[in-house]
Design a protein around this motif. Structure first.
Motif, short mmCIF file in Angstrom:
data_model
loop_
_atom_site.label_atom_id
_atom_site.label_comp_id
_atom_site.label_asym_id
_atom_site.label_seq_id
_atom_site.Cartn_x
_atom_site.Cartn_y
_atom_site.Cartn_z
N PRO A 52 21.07 -6.01 37.37
CA PRO A 52 20.68 -4.64 37.74
C PRO A 52 21.53 -3.57 37.04
CG PRO A 52 20.72 -6.04 39.68
CD PRO A 52 21.34 -6.83 38.57
N GLU A 53 22.83 -3.82 36.90
CA GLU A 53 23.68 -2.84 36.22
C GLU A 53 23.28 -2.72 34.74
OE1 GLU A 53 27.78 -3.44 38.87
OE2 GLU A 53 27.41 -4.66 37.10
N TRP A 54 23.03 -3.84 34.11
CA TRP A 54 22.61 -3.85 32.71
C TRP A 54 21.31 -3.06 32.53
CZ3 TRP A 54 20.23 -8.71 29.99
CH2 TRP A 54 20.10 -8.48 28.63
N THR A 90 16.00 10.62 34.04
CA THR A 90 14.77 10.23 34.73
C THR A 90 14.55 8.72 34.66
OG1 THR A 90 13.43 10.40 32.74
CG2 THR A 90 13.76 12.42 34.01
N THR A 91 13.53 8.28 35.35
CA THR A 91 13.13 6.87 35.28
C THR A 91 12.04 6.66 34.22
OG1 THR A 91 11.46 7.20 37.01
CG2 THR A 91 13.65 6.51 37.72
N ALA A 120 21.51 14.39 35.68
CA ALA A 120 20.95 14.04 36.99
C ALA A 120 20.43 15.28 37.70
CB ALA A 120 22.01 13.33 37.84
N ARG A 121 21.18 16.36 37.60
CA ARG A 121 20.74 17.61 38.23
C ARG A 121 19.42 18.09 37.63
NH1 ARG A 121 25.12 20.22 37.43
NH2 ARG A 121 26.00 19.57 39.43
N ALA A 122 19.27 17.93 36.32
CA ALA A 122 18.02 18.33 35.68
C ALA A 122 16.85 17.47 36.14
CB ALA A 122 18.18 18.23 34.16
N GLY A 159 11.80 5.28 43.12
CA GLY A 159 12.89 4.74 42.33
C GLY A 159 13.90 5.73 41.79
N GLN A 160 13.57 7.03 41.76
CA GLN A 160 14.42 8.00 41.06
C GLN A 160 15.82 8.11 41.67
OE1 GLN A 160 13.85 9.97 38.19
NE2 GLN A 160 16.03 10.43 38.45
N THR A 161 15.89 8.33 42.96
CA THR A 161 17.21 8.50 43.59
C THR A 161 18.04 7.23 43.48
OG1 THR A 161 16.29 10.12 45.13
CG2 THR A 161 18.39 9.11 45.72
N ARG A 162 17.39 6.10 43.72
CA ARG A 162 18.09 4.82 43.61
C ARG A 162 18.60 4.63 42.18
NH1 ARG A 162 17.64 0.24 46.59
NH2 ARG A 162 15.75 1.01 47.61
N PHE A 163 17.76 4.95 41.20
CA PHE A 163 18.14 4.76 39.81
C PHE A 163 19.37 5.60 39.45
CE2 PHE A 163 17.69 6.80 35.56
CZ PHE A 163 18.21 5.74 34.82
N VAL A 164 19.38 6.86 39.83
CA VAL A 164 20.54 7.70 39.51
C VAL A 164 21.80 7.13 40.13
CG1 VAL A 164 21.60 9.97 39.86
CG2 VAL A 164 19.21 9.81 39.13
N ALA A 165 21.71 6.72 41.38
CA ALA A 165 22.89 6.16 42.05
C ALA A 165 23.36 4.89 41.35
CB ALA A 165 22.56 5.86 43.51
#
Length: 777
Positions: free
Chosen positions: A648-650, A680-681, A577-579, A743-749
């Motif tokens: 969504p979790e899947w 990444t997304t 995630a940091r990368a 979408g990136q931040t939401r996806f990581v969370a």
């Protein structure tokens, strides 16, 4: 009522006259999506992937709400008082459903047995754990005839104790009380079963298409050939996975023999296969059959074709009760259940060994019940008699089923019977332990059991026992130290993620088996599964980290390999995630322990070996034969269901695993990124790229290539487990969220939440007995 179809009716070309005033606003014979509305989505598109199954039995269906703590509620019950109430009920016969022999015990044993007996080892579904006997299809199976009456008799008990006592627990406890009332020493009782609140529409019960309204006996059902391979007696004779019962709508086998043919040896073969599919060996099988048939009677006083429909399709005025019997009062001496009539013993409400004694003391001949079902009677007219269940002074000859004679003619079963005949105490203990296993098999680890009667020995192998921790737990400072040590090994992020996920993903919520706790990824059989080969060098590297930490740690601290595997995956996700430019902390809850090879049942754990695993893009070599009937994406959905994932979790979990390079063989299928190991997304961006045109690369349509439309350049490859997230409209809608600019931040969370959920699925030692909200973000 105003007719909303007024304008449409002016275009009709026929001469039908309509009374417009007061007409119904709904055309046709249906209202919205109510029962009877046809055709439905399922009939239009029978092959569509039913993603909505992931949201079945959710919070919206539960009247108790997300904060209800069943363990706390159950603890308020005085179990002695509850058992006294149940015992009083068992001997208080009521006119609307009189008790056989004045004792409801035998029919309550049957209710509890049939509640638990749906369990199957192949996928862990079925069993008594959620009280599914209350709902279709199980509630209306022919083999569950009149169990609706047993549950209705228990309604006053349920109302008295309310939400503190689940239906699932009440049914099993009532079976125990019934056994104890009739002199049988039970092995214990553990509460803790959480009720379901809606019908089970996800479990696969067999390929047969049958009409419940027209099933009037065991032998009136459609042919069972579709669920069997080979012929009875052949070497390849076996049931289709994951099935366990010999036929649709049965709990175990047809008591009249295969196809109701009266063949005891054929019945024995069916019994062995079905009981083994329900995790029982030969001794446990004989103990259950012989023990259960020591009590009560079978009912076949009325021809089956006179009996009304089962509860699910009974008339409204039946108020949830089915199988209406028109003879006399419809009960007592006129009761009809499975069609076989009579009792196995002279004293059907007392625990003794007369079932086995009479089975072996006499020869038996085939006869038929008043309902026309095949059964067996002693050839000796001077043989023991059994009293009528309702008419004083009347007696009957003993009855045996074909499935009883099977125990006498099969050599292995006969040897067990003779052992029990020679030692009644051994038989009693065997039945006690087998009954306990039957009714608790799907509950998971022992620490989920509730109540003062959980005094059973530790280490029962079928409970997948875990040893108690013999060292001090690690703390937050230790976690940070271990994270640094893991990264210092140089093991790639992709391998750490794959290994942690591989440890956790065998979990199945159906029977609470599998998961990372116990560290069984490092033990047989899991370490040897083809899908896990990539984990072997990672485990060895982590063993080195564990050894160094344990040697240096003060205060008796040690880290379990189970904890370390999960922690390594968590730190890898943080790095990934940091990368990607998102700082996150992946939750980690220590406390897992390492079990031993001796405490691992190899045969039972082998049932957890995946034939296919869409999360890791794995397919076993035997998959093509199975995929002809079940698509890979359907198997993927089924696994997501067993992991309790939402859609969504899947979606988030799969997309993250792809870019983190978590394919079992490190293939590029679905890895639609040039930054493998970065969270990444990119998977979703590639999935929804309209510049790509996809085509199958083989005749089976299991692998695909995505090419740039204008140039034909090959960009990506994927499997059905990848493309389903773009082809299925519900999943694609979710993918669009992550593919978008924001979408990136939401996806990581979302990925981190889903990851933590999977890592914690088997941590019932810290999750408690809440159905919802157990997984903290």
């Amino acid at each position: 009522m105003v007719d909303i179809h007024d304008e449409a009716r002016t275009d009709r070309t026929d001469t039908t006259t309509f009374e417009m005033e007061g007409a119904c606003p709904f055309g046709g014979d249906s209202v919205g999506g109510t029962f009877g509305s046809t055709p439905t989505l399922a009939s239009w598109y029978p092959q569509r992937l039913r993603v909505e199954l992931l949201h079945a039995n959710g919070l919206a269906a539960d009247p108790l709400g997300p904060d209800f703590d069943y363990a706390a509620a159950f603890a308020t019950i005085d179990l002695a008082e509850l058992k006294a109430d149940i015992t009083t009920l068992l001997t208080t016969s009521v006119p609307w459903w009189p008790a056989d022999y004045g004792n409801y015990g035998p029919q309550m044993i049957r209710m509890a047995w049939h509640s638990a007996g749906t369990y199957r080892i192949a996928d862990g579904r079925g069993g008594a754990g959620t009280g599914m006997q209350r709902f279709a299809p199980v509630s209306s199976w022919w083999d569950n005839g009149n169990t609706d009456k047993s549950r209705r008799l228990l309604q006053p008990i349920k109302h008295k104790y309310g939400s503190a006592l689940s239906w699932a627990d009440l049914m099993v406890l009532t079976g125990n009380c019934a056994l104890e009332l009739m002199g049988f020493p039970t092995y214990g009782f553990g509460g803790g079963r959480l009720d379901a609140w809606e019908a089970d529409d996800a479990s696969y019960w067999g390929p047969e298409v049958w009409d419940a309204a027209n099933v009037t006996s065991f032998d009136s059902m459609v042919t069972r050939d579709e669920r069997w391979r080979g012929q009875n007696g052949d070497a390849d004779y076996d049931l289709q996975d994951p099935l366990a019962a010999s036929h649709q709508a049965l709990i175990y086998v047809n008591p009249e023999g295969p196809y109701a043919n009266g063949d005891p040896l054929g019945s024995a073969r069916d019994i062995r296969i079905t009981f083994s599919r329900m995790a029982m060996n030969d001794e446990e099988t004989v103990a259950l059959i012989a023990g259960g048939h020591a009590f009560g009677k079978s009912h076949g006083a009325v021809p089956a074709d006179e009996i009304g429909p089962p509860p699910e399709i009974a008339p409204m005025e039946a108020m949830g009760l089915g199988w209406h019997n028109p003879r006399g009062a419809g009960n007592a001496e006129n009761t009809m259940t499975n069609g076989i009539e009579g009792s196995w013993t002279p004293d059907p409400t007392r625990w003794d060994n007369s079932y086995l004694e009479n089975l072996f003391a006499y020869d038996y001949q085939q006869t038929k019940s008043p309902a026309g079902a095949l059964q067996w009677t002693p050839t000796d007219p001077a043989g023991p008699r059994t009293p009528d269940a309702h008419v004083p002074g009347r007696t009957h000859a003993l009855m045996m089923m074909t499935s009883d004679i099977a125990l006498k003619v099969d050599p292995a079963y006969r040897a067990v019977c003779e052992k029990f005949l020679a030692d009644f105490d051994t038989f009693t203990l065997a039945f006690s332990k087998a009954w306990y296993k039957l009714t608790h098999r799907d509950m998971g680890p022992k620490h989920r059991y509730l109540g003062p009667e959980v005094t059973i020995e530790d280490g029962l192998l079928w409970q997948d026992p875990l040893p108690e921790a013999d060292h001090a737990p690690i703390d937050a400072a230790d976690v940070e130290e271990l994270k640094r040590a893991v990264l210092a090994t140089g093991v790639p992020v992709t391998d750490l993620v794959f290994t942690a996920f591989s440890a956790a993903v065998p979990y199945r919520d159906s029977d609470k088996r599998g998961g990372a706790n116990g560290g069984r990824l490092a033990l047989a059989p899991q370490k040897d599964w083809a899908v896990n080969r990539r984990t072997v060098p990672v485990i060895e590297a982590l063993r080195g980290v564990k050894a160094a930490f344990d040697a240096a740690a003060a205060g008796g601290k040690r880290v379990s390999l189970a904890d370390l595997v999960v922690l390594a995956g968590c730190v890898a996700v943080e790095q990934a995630a940091r990368a990607a430019g998102v700082e996150t902390t992946v939750p980690f809850t220590p406390g897992r322990v390492d079990t031993t090879q001796e405490l691992t049942d190899l045969e039972m754990f082998e049932w957890l070996r995946p034939l296919a695993d869409g999360f890791r893009n794995f397919a076993d070599g035997a998959l093509p034969a199975v995929a002809a009937a079940v698509s890979p994406e359907a198997m993927f959905l089924d696994k997501a269901n067993l992991l309790t994932l939402t859609a969504p979790e899947w979606t988030a979990l799969t997309g993250g695993l792809r870019v983190l390079g978590a394919n079992h063989d490190s293939s590029v299928h679905g890895v639609w990124t040039d930054r493998v190991g970065v969270l990444t997304t990119d998977f979703f961006v590639g999935l929804t790229d309209t510049d790509l045109e996809w085509s199958a690369t083989d005749a089976s349509g299991t692998t695909f290539v995505g090419r740039v439309r204008e140039t034909g350049e090959e960009r990506f490859t994927g499997t059905r487990n990848d493309l389903v997230f773009g082809s299925n409209p519900q999943l694609r809608s979710i993918a669009d969220v992550y593919a978008a600019r924001d979408g990136q931040t939401r996806f990581v969370a979302d990925f981190v939440r889903a990851w933590d959920k999977v890592m914690m699925l088997d941590r019932f030692d810290v999750k408690g007995h809440k159905r919802y909200g157990a997984m903290a973000a």
